[in-house]
Motif scaffolding. Structure first.
Motif, PDB file in Angstrom:
ATOM      1  N   LYS A  45       0.842  -1.205   0.000  1.00  0.00           N
ATOM      2  CA  LYS A  45       0.000   0.000   0.000  1.00  0.00           C
ATOM      3  C   LYS A  45       0.872   1.249   0.000  1.00  0.00           C
ATOM      4  O   LYS A  45       1.881   1.323   0.709  1.00  0.00           O
ATOM      5  N   PHE A  46       0.466   2.245  -0.790  1.00  0.00           N
ATOM      6  CA  PHE A  46       1.126   3.545  -0.840  1.00  0.00           C
ATOM      7  C   PHE A  46       0.181   4.565  -0.198  1.00  0.00           C
ATOM      8  O   PHE A  46      -0.964   4.706  -0.630  1.00  0.00           O
ATOM      9  N   SER A  47       0.671   5.269   0.806  1.00  0.00           N
ATOM     10  CA  SER A  47      -0.192   6.241   1.499  1.00  0.00           C
ATOM     11  C   SER A  47      -0.611   7.365   0.567  1.00  0.00           C
ATOM     12  O   SER A  47      -1.675   7.962   0.744  1.00  0.00           O
ATOM     13  N   THR A  48       0.193   7.660  -0.423  1.00  0.00           N
ATOM     14  CA  THR A  48      -0.135   8.663  -1.434  1.00  0.00           C
ATOM     15  C   THR A  48       0.709   8.405  -2.663  1.00  0.00           C
ATOM     16  O   THR A  48       1.788   7.800  -2.575  1.00  0.00           O
ATOM     17  N   LEU A  49       0.223   8.846  -3.803  1.00  0.00           N
ATOM     18  CA  LEU A  49       1.006   8.809  -5.038  1.00  0.00           C
ATOM     19  C   LEU A  49       1.169  10.220  -5.593  1.00  0.00           C
ATOM     20  O   LEU A  49       1.456  10.404  -6.774  1.00  0.00           O
ATOM     21  N   SER A  50       0.977  11.209  -4.706  1.00  0.00           N
ATOM     22  CA  SER A  50       1.175  12.600  -5.075  1.00  0.00           C
ATOM     23  C   SER A  50       2.644  12.972  -4.888  1.00  0.00           C
ATOM     24  O   SER A  50       3.310  12.467  -3.972  1.00  0.00           O
ATOM     25  N   PRO A  51       3.184  13.856  -5.724  1.00  0.00           N
ATOM     26  CA  PRO A  51       4.609  14.208  -5.633  1.00  0.00           C
ATOM     27  C   PRO A  51       4.935  15.066  -4.416  1.00  0.00           C
ATOM     28  O   PRO A  51       4.119  15.859  -3.958  1.00  0.00           O
ATOM     29  N   ASN A  52       6.149  14.847  -3.897  1.00  0.00           N
ATOM     30  CA  ASN A  52       6.711  15.681  -2.812  1.00  0.00           C
ATOM     31  C   ASN A  52       5.829  15.715  -1.566  1.00  0.00           C
ATOM     32  O   ASN A  52       5.783  16.711  -0.857  1.00  0.00           O
ATOM     33  N   LYS A  53       5.127  14.621  -1.321  1.00  0.00           N
ATOM     34  CA  LYS A  53       4.272  14.522  -0.145  1.00  0.00           C
ATOM     35  C   LYS A  53       4.713  13.309   0.673  1.00  0.00           C
ATOM     36  O   LYS A  53       5.067  12.270   0.113  1.00  0.00           O
ATOM     37  N   ALA A  54       4.720  13.455   2.004  1.00  0.00           N
ATOM     38  CA  ALA A  54       5.162  12.364   2.875  1.00  0.00           C
ATOM     39  C   ALA A  54       4.533  11.042   2.445  1.00  0.00           C
ATOM     40  O   ALA A  54       3.316  10.941   2.302  1.00  0.00           O
ATOM     41  N   LEU A  55       5.380  10.045   2.247  1.00  0.00           N
ATOM     42  CA  LEU A  55       4.938   8.769   1.688  1.00  0.00           C
ATOM     43  C   LEU A  55       5.295   7.622   2.626  1.00  0.00           C
ATOM     44  O   LEU A  55       6.418   7.539   3.133  1.00  0.00           O
ATOM     45  N   VAL A  56       4.329   6.737   2.844  1.00  0.00           N
ATOM     46  CA  VAL A  56       4.556   5.517   3.623  1.00  0.00           C
ATOM     47  C   VAL A  56       4.166   4.325   2.748  1.00  0.00           C
ATOM     48  O   VAL A  56       3.051   4.267   2.234  1.00  0.00           O
ATOM     49  N   GLY A 101       8.716  12.512   0.588  1.00  0.00           N
ATOM     50  CA  GLY A 101       8.034  11.964  -0.568  1.00  0.00           C
ATOM     51  C   GLY A 101       8.969  11.747  -1.744  1.00  0.00           C
ATOM     52  O   GLY A 101      10.197  11.713  -1.596  1.00  0.00           O
ATOM     53  N   LEU A 102       8.408  11.628  -2.931  1.00  0.00           N
ATOM     54  CA  LEU A 102       9.170  11.400  -4.154  1.00  0.00           C
ATOM     55  C   LEU A 102       8.754  12.393  -5.225  1.00  0.00           C
ATOM     56  O   LEU A 102       7.628  12.903  -5.210  1.00  0.00           O
ATOM     57  N   LYS A 103       9.648  12.638  -6.157  1.00  0.00           N
ATOM     58  CA  LYS A 103       9.351  13.560  -7.245  1.00  0.00           C
ATOM     59  C   LYS A 103       8.401  12.904  -8.250  1.00  0.00           C
ATOM     60  O   LYS A 103       8.269  11.680  -8.295  1.00  0.00           O
ATOM     61  N   GLU A 104       7.793  13.731  -9.052  1.00  0.00           N
ATOM     62  CA  GLU A 104       6.888  13.240 -10.086  1.00  0.00           C
ATOM     63  C   GLU A 104       7.659  12.378 -11.077  1.00  0.00           C
ATOM     64  O   GLU A 104       8.775  12.694 -11.470  1.00  0.00           O
ATOM     65  N   GLY A 105       7.068  11.263 -11.478  1.00  0.00           N
ATOM     66  CA  GLY A 105       7.711  10.374 -12.442  1.00  0.00           C
ATOM     67  C   GLY A 105       7.538   8.918 -12.060  1.00  0.00           C
ATOM     68  O   GLY A 105       6.896   8.574 -11.056  1.00  0.00           O
ATOM     69  N   VAL A 106       8.106   8.017 -12.871  1.00  0.00           N
ATOM     70  CA  VAL A 106       8.040   6.576 -12.624  1.00  0.00           C
ATOM     71  C   VAL A 106       9.223   6.169 -11.763  1.00  0.00           C
ATOM     72  O   VAL A 106      10.376   6.534 -12.044  1.00  0.00           O
ATOM     73  N   HIS A 107       8.959   5.401 -10.715  1.00  0.00           N
ATOM     74  CA  HIS A 107       9.994   4.960  -9.787  1.00  0.00           C
ATOM     75  C   HIS A 107      10.022   3.432  -9.703  1.00  0.00           C
ATOM     76  O   HIS A 107       9.019   2.766  -9.977  1.00  0.00           O
ATOM     77  N   GLU A 108      11.178   2.915  -9.316  1.00  0.00           N
ATOM     78  CA  GLU A 108      11.363   1.459  -9.227  1.00  0.00           C
ATOM     79  C   GLU A 108      11.614   1.060  -7.779  1.00  0.00           C
ATOM     80  O   GLU A 108      12.525   1.581  -7.130  1.00  0.00           O
ATOM     81  N   LEU A 109      10.797   0.160  -7.282  1.00  0.00           N
ATOM     82  CA  LEU A 109      10.916  -0.357  -5.913  1.00  0.00           C
ATOM     83  C   LEU A 109      11.412  -1.800  -5.974  1.00  0.00           C
ATOM     84  O   LEU A 109      10.787  -2.647  -6.591  1.00  0.00           O
ATOM     85  N   LYS A 110      12.528  -2.044  -5.326  1.00  0.00           N
ATOM     86  CA  LYS A 110      13.130  -3.380  -5.301  1.00  0.00           C
ATOM     87  C   LYS A 110      13.223  -3.857  -3.860  1.00  0.00           C
ATOM     88  O   LYS A 110      13.625  -3.091  -2.975  1.00  0.00           O
ATOM     89  N   PHE A 111      12.827  -5.108  -3.607  1.00  0.00           N
ATOM     90  CA  PHE A 111      12.921  -5.654  -2.250  1.00  0.00           C
ATOM     91  C   PHE A 111      13.399  -7.102  -2.302  1.00  0.00           C
ATOM     92  O   PHE A 111      13.086  -7.846  -3.230  1.00  0.00           O
TER      93      PHE A 111
END
Length: 387
Positions: A189-200, A239-249
């Motif tokens: 789950k992503f708490s938000t997908l908006s740019p530059n906003k606190a993300l969990v 948070g993260l900047k606008e754009g496509v990001h890659e999450l690896k775990f």
């Protein structure tokens, strides 16, 4: 069967065009017969008829050209991606156009020169060994398992690997485990997908019985940079900047340990949120509209500009604020009255403790801009009691 629609269209168009344009088509065919001897097609007549004739004949020629293209050129070649992982790391991975899961696995392993063993069971074929790691090597219940990541979700087939079909864009994960580990992160789950906003980002596993297990003790990277996992969460205050990001775990172990999580890589997009802006004046609603913008103020400005409504934005030591909308200016009643705002999302109302230029909405938010002062209230709790 996949070409049936095209073939029917092709043959039908030939028949129809031959009837409608017999004279012209006869001469074209005659030209082919004479090995493309140069001749001239008789003038059709009116300019309109010439244009229509040329357009339809161009479509016909295009269809003829498409019909001789190799089938592979027309086919979707995206294919699937296969990842094979032991408890210690990635063994092999690669792209394949095979649609059968076992055939896809076979192609990738053979291309890397990796040996494997397939056995039969009453439920179908299964993988008993890959690269020397055999079933029951790390426990009585240990063995090779598989899952499919499809459209951002995990799909656990109820069929044997030889009876499972892959779709374009699928990611086939073949991994070694000992029930119940490693867990599939099938509830991210992503708490938000908006740019530059606190993300969990939260990692859970939902079992076949709908039980929820928090996945802990693994490593994670975002865009190639290591991020800290606390319990089952990744917290990014900026948070993260606008754009496509890659999450690896991943959680590969040394020796005979079983990982806590099935290693995987997913992509997600941070983009401008889509939200609604509503401006309430003293007598009625001034304007309402839906926008996609980086913050609440930019959204407000776009709605006002799109509807030709005048406004003024001023600067203060706490940031920007709205001074005037549609001729109604702050301080009209001689006090601390002016333009304020609150957020409505899924019928929940809250007042952000930041200026309107600093608030980053979530998808579905409604930004309500209203004129009032510190005594102005709004109904943030409404209850209906049945009588």
């Amino acid at each position: 069967m996949s070409g049936l629609v095209f073939d029917v269209l092709h043959s039908s168009s030939n028949f129809i065009f031959s009837i409608l344009f017999y004279d012209e088509m006869y001469k074209i065919l005659k030209r082919f017969k004479n090995r493309l001897e140069v001749t001239y097609i008789k003038e059709v007549g009116a300019t309109y008829e010439k244009i229509v004739s040329k357009v339809i004949l161009s479509v016909f020629i295009l269809l003829q050209f498409l019909s001789i293209l190799p089938k592979k050129t027309l086919a979707n070649t995206n294919g699937s991606y296969v990842v094979v992982q032991s408890n210690q790391g990635i063994i092999a991975e690669g792209q394949t156009n095979k649609t059968n899961a076992l055939e896809a696995l076979d192609e990738i392993l053979k291309s890397k020169g990796i040996s494997y063993v397939v056995k039969d069971s009453s439920y179908g074929k299964y993988i008993s060994e890959i690269n020397g790691l055999k079933e029951k090597d790390l426990g009585d219940s240990s063995g090779w398992m598989y899952a499919i990541q499809r459209d951002g979700q995990y799909d656990i087939p109820w069929t044997s690997i030889d009876a499972t079909e892959l779709k374009n864009g699928d990611r086939l994960l073949v991994y070694f485990g000992c029930y119940p580990k490693p867990y599939l992160a099938n509830d991210i789950k992503f708490s938000t997908l908006s740019p530059n906003k606190a993300l969990v980002i939260t990692f859970n596993n939902i079992g076949w019985d709908n039980s929820v297990t928090k996945i802990q003790g693994f490593n994670a990277e975002i865009d190639g940079k290591s991020v800290q996992v606390v319990e089952n969460k990744i917290e990014l205050p900026q948070g993260l900047k606008e754009g496509v990001h890659e999450l690896k775990f991943y959680d590969f172990k040394e020796g005979s340990g079983i990982p806590n999580i099935v290693a995987d890589t997913i992509k997600f997009e941070i983009k401008k949120p889509k939200f609604t802006v509503r401006v309430e004046g003293l007598l009625d609603t001034i304007v309402r509209g839906e926008v996609e913008e980086l913050n609440a103020l930019l959204g407000l400005e776009k709605v006002l500009n799109d509807n030709g409504i005048s406004y003024k934005v001023a600067e203060s030591q706490w940031g920007k604020y709205v001074e005037e909308i549609n001729g109604l200016k702050a301080g009209k009643f001689g006090g601390y009255d002016g333009w304020m705002y609150y957020i409505k999302n899924k019928n929940k109302i809250e007042t952000p403790m930041v200026g309107i230029d600093s608030y980053i909405p979530d998808n579905g938010d409604e930004i309500v801009v209203f004129y009032g002062d510190f005594t102005t209230t709004y109904a943030n709790t409404i209850r209906f009691t049945q009588r």
